[in-house]
Write an enzyme that holds these catalytic residues in place. Sequence first.
Site: not given
Ligand code: GRF
Length: 201
Positions: A108, A171, A173
């Site tokens: 998240h 970046e 995540e």
């Molecule tokens: C990310 O920002 C994640 O934290 C949120 O949704 C977005 C997904 O991005 N749950 P991606 O599809 O992984 O590029």
Amino acid sequence: MKIGILISGRGSNMLAIVKAVQSGLIPDSKVAVVISDKINAEGLLKAKERKIETLVVGKNGRAREEHDAEIVEELKKRGVELICLAGYMRLLSKEFVRAFPNKIINIHPSLLPAFKGLDAQRQAIDYGVKVSGCTVHFVDEALDHGAIIAQKTVAVIDDDTAETLAARILEHEHALYVQAVRQIAAGEIEIVGRRVVSVKN
Ligand code: GRF
């Protein structure tokens, strides 16, 4: 460890996990399937390029429970042991969560419990916080609520918009999510009440 990843869109977190598994950074693991509820999710192509099985399970006007039951069946069929939600835009039914107790994790884009739900980065900007970040957590029956595995802080700067903040958080995540999956695959963490702690040998 057999991993299943659920996506709805871009799939950059999914790709980060796939790459980490394929490079051996996440040990003794395999991404068994990537499932999307959206037929046009960009991430599906990225998974296919990496030779990962993909599956679209559309809602098709069905109730959440029925849709989820089909996904649960597909995951069970493949012996999936860990489910990573990666930009999966649907809430899971309690039946889904109960089918995989403590086996579903999510990322998240805020420091939970702040800014749950949609548009967390916009919520952070609108609130005026100076620090935000991202959280990897176990999924329970309440929204963005399960035990926290890992968090990373990201500074909010004066010129930030929701978009620039989202990009900067993203970046971090990828690394945070990979690290959490690696710890689970290596059996390094356990849940004690609401706390996720290192396993002591
Ligand atoms: C990310 O920002 C994640 O934290 C949120 O949704 C977005 C997904 O991005 N749950 P991606 O599809 O992984 O590029």
